[in-house]
Design an enzyme around this catalytic site. Structure first.
Site, PDB file in Angstrom:
ATOM      1  N   GLU A  43       0.952  -1.398  -0.025  1.00  0.00           N
ATOM      2  CA  GLU A  43      -0.070   0.169  -0.008  1.00  0.00           C
ATOM      3  C   GLU A  43       0.659   1.376  -0.261  1.00  0.00           C
ATOM      4  O   GLU A  43       1.313   1.262   0.891  1.00  0.00           O
ATOM      5  CB  GLU A  43      -0.914  -0.635   1.296  1.00  0.00           C
ATOM      6  N   ARG A  47       1.264   9.836   1.353  1.00  0.00           N
ATOM      7  CA  ARG A  47       1.740  11.296   2.312  1.00  0.00           C
ATOM      8  C   ARG A  47       2.482  11.390   1.542  1.00  0.00           C
ATOM      9  O   ARG A  47       3.363  12.369   2.181  1.00  0.00           O
ATOM     10  CB  ARG A  47       1.517  10.783   3.688  1.00  0.00           C
ATOM     11  N   THR A  71      -3.122   6.423   2.717  1.00  0.00           N
ATOM     12  CA  THR A  71      -3.579   7.419   2.275  1.00  0.00           C
ATOM     13  C   THR A  71      -4.244   8.367   1.132  1.00  0.00           C
ATOM     14  O   THR A  71      -3.384   9.767   1.087  1.00  0.00           O
ATOM     15  CB  THR A  71      -2.246   8.164   3.265  1.00  0.00           C
ATOM     16  N   LYS A 131     -11.041  -0.860   6.723  1.00  0.00           N
ATOM     17  CA  LYS A 131      -9.883  -0.342   7.022  1.00  0.00           C
ATOM     18  C   LYS A 131      -9.709   0.003   9.136  1.00  0.00           C
ATOM     19  O   LYS A 131     -11.311   1.289   9.000  1.00  0.00           O
ATOM     20  CB  LYS A 131      -9.206   0.685   6.823  1.00  0.00           C
TER      21      LYS A 131
END
Ligand code: 3PG
Length: 206
Positions: A43, A47, A71, A131
């Site tokens: 993943e 960011r 993110t 999540k």
């Protein structure tokens, strides 16, 4: 690959490495380390500025890797992540615009939640694999169990504070799809490979 098949894939791997790349040059050595370690999945988080390019580079060089974007907090990032070749999209929280964007593209979306209200917002969009982030700060497995008691059809991917010390406890609960985490991503590519091998071995029989 259908979204169902993608979820099966994540379930089989049991771990989704959360990867923060500060420079594009770090990408291939770190991806190679994950592949060598037996966990061809990442993943890659939006960011940092190079996320989009890093996903493109990974897809080009490791076409068999299961690479997604993390993110992702708005439509613009979501469109970029999908165009770059992401197979799934993850957010730290629930975003309606990211949910809509993923739905338009038929893309798998795992939004972050910690409360029943957030779970309900995701469920209203037809999302039932969520999540739970940041897991350890929000009561970990105990809170996940309380939420799943109210919404028994949910599948959860806890992330945040997961490590070799607690992952087996999470995976033992049948509502857990897999765990996300960055604990194997520390240090040099050789160290990442070693930590990844250990993580894979640890969850083998979970
Ligand atoms: C994430 O954004 O998903 C987290 O940074 C991963 O949490 P960890 O670094 O505690 O594994």
């Amino acid at each position: 690959m259908t979204n169902e098949q993608k979820l099966e894939q994540i379930k089989k791997m049991k771990i989704v490495p959360v990867v923060v790349l500060n420079t594009l040059e770090e990408t291939l050595p770190k991806m190679q380390a994950l592949v060598n370690g037996g966990l061809p999945c990442a993943e890659i988080t939006f960011r940092t500025a190079c996320a989009e390019e890093a996903i493109k580079l990974t897809v080009k060089n490791f076409p068999d890797m299961f690479v997604g974007a993390g993110t992702v907090i708005n439509r613009e990032q979501c469109e970029k992540a999908i165009a770059a070749g992401s197979k799934f999209i993850v957010s730290p929280g629930f975003s309606e615009e990211v949910a809509d964007c993923c739905a338009e593209h038929g893309m798998l979306y795992l939004p972050g939640i910690v409360t029943p209200t957030e779970a309900m917002a995701a469920i209203a969009k037809g999302l039932t694999t969520l999540k739970f982030f940041p897991a350890s700060n929000y009561g970990g497995l105990k809170t996940i169990k309380a939420i799943c008691a109210a919404f028994p059809y949910l599948k959860i991917m806890p992330t945040g504070g997961i490590s070799a010390d607690n992952i087996l406890e999470y995976l033992a609960y049948d509502k857990i799809l897999a765990c996300g985490g960055s604990w194997m991503m520390k240090g040099t590519p050789a160290e990442i490979e070693e930590a990844t091998k250990k993580a894979v071995e640890l969850v083998k029989n979970a």
